[in-house]
Design a protein around this motif. Structure first.
Motif, PDB file in Angstrom:
ATOM      1  N   ASN A  37     -13.255  58.057  36.010  1.00 40.38           N
ATOM      2  CA  ASN A  37     -14.532  57.624  35.463  1.00 40.38           C
ATOM      3  C   ASN A  37     -15.105  58.681  34.531  1.00 40.38           C
ATOM      4  O   ASN A  37     -15.907  59.511  34.938  1.00 40.38           O
ATOM      5  N   LEU A  38     -14.691  58.627  33.280  1.00 40.14           N
ATOM      6  CA  LEU A  38     -15.181  59.617  32.324  1.00 40.14           C
ATOM      7  C   LEU A  38     -16.649  59.400  31.994  1.00 40.14           C
ATOM      8  O   LEU A  38     -17.298  60.271  31.428  1.00 40.14           O
ATOM      9  N   ALA A  39     -17.185  58.238  32.360  1.00 41.39           N
ATOM     10  CA  ALA A  39     -18.586  57.945  32.053  1.00 41.39           C
ATOM     11  C   ALA A  39     -19.538  58.499  33.110  1.00 41.39           C
ATOM     12  O   ALA A  39     -20.714  58.172  33.112  1.00 41.39           O
ATOM     13  N   HIS A  40     -19.002  59.329  34.004  1.00 42.17           N
ATOM     14  CA  HIS A  40     -19.843  59.841  35.087  1.00 42.17           C
ATOM     15  C   HIS A  40     -21.111  60.509  34.554  1.00 42.17           C
ATOM     16  O   HIS A  40     -22.197  60.316  35.095  1.00 42.17           O
ATOM     17  N   SER A  77     -24.826  51.940  38.069  1.00 45.15           N
ATOM     18  CA  SER A  77     -23.409  52.130  38.387  1.00 45.15           C
ATOM     19  C   SER A  77     -22.877  50.970  39.225  1.00 45.15           C
ATOM     20  O   SER A  77     -21.726  50.554  39.059  1.00 45.15           O
ATOM     21  N   ILE A  78     -23.716  50.424  40.102  1.00 48.17           N
ATOM     22  CA  ILE A  78     -23.275  49.262  40.887  1.00 48.17           C
ATOM     23  C   ILE A  78     -22.992  48.086  39.957  1.00 48.17           C
ATOM     24  O   ILE A  78     -21.972  47.409  40.065  1.00 48.17           O
ATOM     25  N   ALA A  79     -23.908  47.886  39.001  1.00 45.50           N
ATOM     26  CA  ALA A  79     -23.714  46.779  38.059  1.00 45.50           C
ATOM     27  C   ALA A  79     -22.422  46.969  37.259  1.00 45.50           C
ATOM     28  O   ALA A  79     -21.613  46.044  37.131  1.00 45.50           O
ATOM     29  N   LEU A  80     -22.204  48.180  36.750  1.00 42.37           N
ATOM     30  CA  LEU A  80     -20.987  48.437  35.971  1.00 42.37           C
ATOM     31  C   LEU A  80     -19.740  48.290  36.832  1.00 42.37           C
ATOM     32  O   LEU A  80     -18.716  47.780  36.389  1.00 42.37           O
ATOM     33  N   GLU A  81     -19.851  48.752  38.090  1.00 41.54           N
ATOM     34  CA  GLU A  81     -18.696  48.655  38.985  1.00 41.54           C
ATOM     35  C   GLU A  81     -18.324  47.194  39.192  1.00 41.54           C
ATOM     36  O   GLU A  81     -17.153  46.819  39.123  1.00 41.54           O
ATOM     37  N   THR A 100     -13.798  53.835  30.138  1.00 37.82           N
ATOM     38  CA  THR A 100     -14.942  54.673  30.500  1.00 37.82           C
ATOM     39  C   THR A 100     -15.377  55.563  29.339  1.00 37.82           C
ATOM     40  O   THR A 100     -16.565  55.838  29.182  1.00 37.82           O
ATOM     41  N   ILE A 101     -14.426  55.997  28.488  1.00 36.27           N
ATOM     42  CA  ILE A 101     -14.853  56.791  27.326  1.00 36.27           C
ATOM     43  C   ILE A 101     -15.623  55.878  26.369  1.00 36.27           C
ATOM     44  O   ILE A 101     -16.563  56.301  25.698  1.00 36.27           O
ATOM     45  N   GLY A 102     -15.239  54.604  26.350  1.00 29.06           N
ATOM     46  CA  GLY A 102     -16.002  53.644  25.549  1.00 29.06           C
ATOM     47  C   GLY A 102     -17.427  53.534  26.048  1.00 29.06           C
ATOM     48  O   GLY A 102     -18.383  53.477  25.258  1.00 29.06           O
ATOM     49  N   ILE A 103     -17.581  53.529  27.372  1.00 25.36           N
ATOM     50  CA  ILE A 103     -18.930  53.467  27.939  1.00 25.36           C
ATOM     51  C   ILE A 103     -19.722  54.712  27.561  1.00 25.36           C
ATOM     52  O   ILE A 103     -20.926  54.639  27.282  1.00 25.36           O
ATOM     53  N   VAL A 104     -19.044  55.865  27.496  1.00 25.05           N
ATOM     54  CA  VAL A 104     -19.730  57.089  27.077  1.00 25.05           C
ATOM     55  C   VAL A 104     -20.260  56.925  25.644  1.00 25.05           C
ATOM     56  O   VAL A 104     -21.434  57.204  25.377  1.00 25.05           O
ATOM     57  N   PHE A 105     -19.398  56.432  24.744  1.00 21.76           N
ATOM     58  CA  PHE A 105     -19.837  56.233  23.352  1.00 21.76           C
ATOM     59  C   PHE A 105     -21.037  55.299  23.300  1.00 21.76           C
ATOM     60  O   PHE A 105     -22.016  55.552  22.590  1.00 21.76           O
ATOM     61  N   VAL A 106     -20.961  54.207  24.048  1.00 20.57           N
ATOM     62  CA  VAL A 106     -22.061  53.248  24.049  1.00 20.57           C
ATOM     63  C   VAL A 106     -23.336  53.914  24.555  1.00 20.57           C
ATOM     64  O   VAL A 106     -24.415  53.779  23.952  1.00 20.57           O
ATOM     65  N   PHE A 219     -25.553  64.430  25.896  1.00 22.06           N
ATOM     66  CA  PHE A 219     -25.354  65.024  27.221  1.00 22.06           C
ATOM     67  C   PHE A 219     -24.113  64.471  27.917  1.00 22.06           C
ATOM     68  O   PHE A 219     -23.356  65.196  28.556  1.00 22.06           O
ATOM     69  N   ALA A 220     -23.894  63.160  27.783  1.00 16.69           N
ATOM     70  CA  ALA A 220     -22.787  62.514  28.477  1.00 16.69           C
ATOM     71  C   ALA A 220     -21.436  63.091  28.066  1.00 16.69           C
ATOM     72  O   ALA A 220     -20.488  63.111  28.855  1.00 16.69           O
ATOM     73  N   PHE A 221     -21.344  63.564  26.807  1.00 15.33           N
ATOM     74  CA  PHE A 221     -20.104  64.198  26.361  1.00 15.33           C
ATOM     75  C   PHE A 221     -20.070  65.668  26.730  1.00 15.33           C
ATOM     76  O   PHE A 221     -19.083  66.184  27.239  1.00 15.33           O
ATOM     77  N   THR A 222     -21.196  66.365  26.453  1.00 16.91           N
ATOM     78  CA  THR A 222     -21.223  67.811  26.642  1.00 16.91           C
ATOM     79  C   THR A 222     -20.845  68.186  28.068  1.00 16.91           C
ATOM     80  O   THR A 222     -20.035  69.078  28.291  1.00 16.91           O
TER      81      THR A 222
END
Lengths: 287, 242
Positions: A37-40, A77-81, A100-106, A219-222
């Motif tokens: 889960n890279l979108a953590h 996170s529940i909704a995304l899961e 999940t990296i796509g979710i980070v970009f979004v 922040f999500a990337f950093t």
């Protein structure tokens, strides 16, 4: 010099506790379900923006915003899961990374759209500002608060994992998912709850992080990098491992910036490489 | 026959696109027992995994107390009364013996006290981690853990494999007690055909994923020719091992 060494240790440990809150959920998710889960850190960022909005725009007290930061990250996170992640359990690592990296970009784009690309300020209550003298050392009140919160959360997590039936089910599912299912443990539900808790903690970490490291749309990337380092060094699925790794990395990062400014932020990577060469599975890793 | 506890109706099952079992029809009544015999690789373990819901069933139906559970997940089946002892034992290594027992427990006559009565050795080792047990202890724990779910039917996958004769003795005694005293039905996969047949009421022999022979266990035990033909077993030799 001794005084400043203690100061560095203290600041580093406080920073480490922040990394721990941000990463412990990912460690458990990765260790348990092998879900990458890279979108953590997007959940962490969400928690941060919830706190910023509640305190700056709606006038909420900072402390009151923290449970909301936790809850909102957990709920999203529940909704995304339910909608997305569940479809990719058992899929390849690459498929999970791409999703999940796509979710980070979004999430980064959404944050930039709503909040712009500037650093977000947070208003701390006066009793969390300034510093206190303890045994001749001047310690930041907010960092003390951060350490206190993290230690309480760690204690609660460890106790829940070690001494409750749900905790035993989590450990059983981490050990052997198939057998856990075969004994009647609803592994999917156990995972969903754990995932939500981990994301909630990330949200809380994101809110607590604003004062220390700031908050912006990226922040999500950093922090993804730092969180992945903590998880890799600590060992997948190990709370104790994440705790120790986060402390070590926080302290070495702070010490690196303080004592070896020419190395700047690189020391944390040297520490990571050294630790992983010593223990390729992480400090507490089993597989 | 009255409604079976467990019934498989013309089941074809396997993993992904690979078919391992085909045309399997069998029934186990309440309190009944079935031995599954056959050479290595004929699908005995896969049959148990299919009953637990871990394989892909592409034809036929698995019935549990008259209900079609072909599409039900493993944890649902476990909660409805199927107990599974895996071939690999699969003790949770990071849980203590007692946690291994409690993590799966459901209300019923099998609780910690009853289990420790059946396997006193587990009481002595109750604080040990799952990965610090001997093979025999692990096997006892695997059976005990399945019993803690208070199953109506126990699936035993080679429970005696690789164990010292004295422990085999102890385990077969335990299996006899739990079926005689508690009326727990079981399906037993076992290399030691003679032991399996002496424990069970009915038996099937698998060959290349299908049922090649079915008989009452007592009768099959005397049918040396069939046993030798289907599983290459010469009873005298096998018996000398015990």
């Amino acid at each position: 010099m001794i005084a400043s060494a203690f100061g560095v240790l203290f600041d580093g440990f406080a920073y480490g506790m922040l990394l721990f809150l941000l990463s412990v959920g990912l460690s458990v998710t990765l260790g348990m379900m092998n879900f990458v889960n890279l979108a953590h850190c997007s959940f962490a960022m969400l928690g941060g923006f919830v706190t910023v909005t509640l305190t700056n725009d709606l006038g909420w007290p900072f402390l009151a915003s923290l449970p909301l930061a936790f809850l909102s990250a957990a709920l999203v996170s529940i909704a995304l899961e339910r909608v997305l992640y569940r479809r990719l359990y058992g899929a390849s690592d690459l498929a999970q990374c791409l999703l999940t990296i796509g979710i980070v970009f979004v999430s980064v784009a959404v944050a930039a759209y709503i909040y712009g690309t500037i650093q977000q300020p947070v208003n701390l209550p006066s009793y969390l500002r300034g510093s206190v003298a303890i045994m001749g050392q001047s310690l930041g009140v907010y960092r003390l608060f951060l350490i206190g919160v993290s230690i309480v959360i760690t204690a609660v997590l460890v106790a829940a994992l070690e001494f409750t039936r749900f905790g035993a089910q989590v450990r059983a599912a981490v050990d052997n998912q198939r057998m856990a299912r075969g004994l009647g443990i609803d592994v999917d539900r156990v995972f969903a709850v754990t995932f939500a808790l981990g994301s909630g903690l990330a949200g809380l970490g994101g809110a607590l992080a604003i004062e220390i490291v700031g908050l912006d749309h990226a922040f999500a990337f950093t922090y993804l990098i730092y969180v992945l380092i903590v998880v890799a060094v600590g060992g997948l699925g190990s709370i104790a491992g994440s705790f120790v790794a986060a402390s070590l990395l926080g302290i070495s990062d702070m010490a690196g910036k303080y004592y070896f400014p020419e190395l700047g932020a690189f020391l944390i990577y040297f520490v990571m490489v050294a630790l992983l060469m010593w223990r390729p599975l992480g400090l507490f890793g089993r597989r | 026959m009255a409604e079976a506890l467990l019934a498989l109706e013309d089941v074809r099952a396997g993993y992904g696109d690979a078919i391992v079992l085909d045309g399997i029809t069998l029934a186990v009544p309440d309190g009944g027992s079935l031995a599954i015999l056959g050479r290595n690789g004929v699908g005995k373990s896969t049959l148990l995994l299919t009953i637990m819901g871990f394989t892909r069933v592409s034809r036929g139906a698995v019935m549990w107390r008259g209900r079609d559970i072909t599409r039900a997940g493993p944890h649902w089946r476990a909660r409805k009364g199927l107990g599974w002892v895996a071939q690999e034992r699969d003790i949770f290594p990071s849980l203590s013996v007692e946690e291994n027992l409690m993590v799966a427990s459901r209300p019923g006559r099998w609780d910690l006290g009853a289990i420790y009565g059946l396997f006193p050795r587990l009481r002595e080792r109750r604080a040990s981690r799952g990965n610090h047990l001997s093979g025999g202890e692990q096997q006892m724990l695997a059976i005990a853990r399945a019993l803690m779910t208070n199953p109506m039917l126990l699936l035993l996958d080679e429970p005696l494999e690789g164990l010292a004769p004295i422990i085999v003795e102890e385990l077969t005694g335990a299996i006899r007690r739990m079926t005689a005293d508690e009326g727990t039905a079981f399906v037993l996969v076992e290399q030691h055909a003679e032991v399996a047949l002496s424990l069970s009421a009915e038996a099937i022999v698998l060959e290349r994923g299908s049922i090649a022979h079915r008989a009452r266990s007592q009768d099959l035990l005397k049918d040396a020719a069939t046993l030798e033909r289907l599983i290459g077993l010469r009873l005298a030799e096998e018996a000398s091992g015990f």
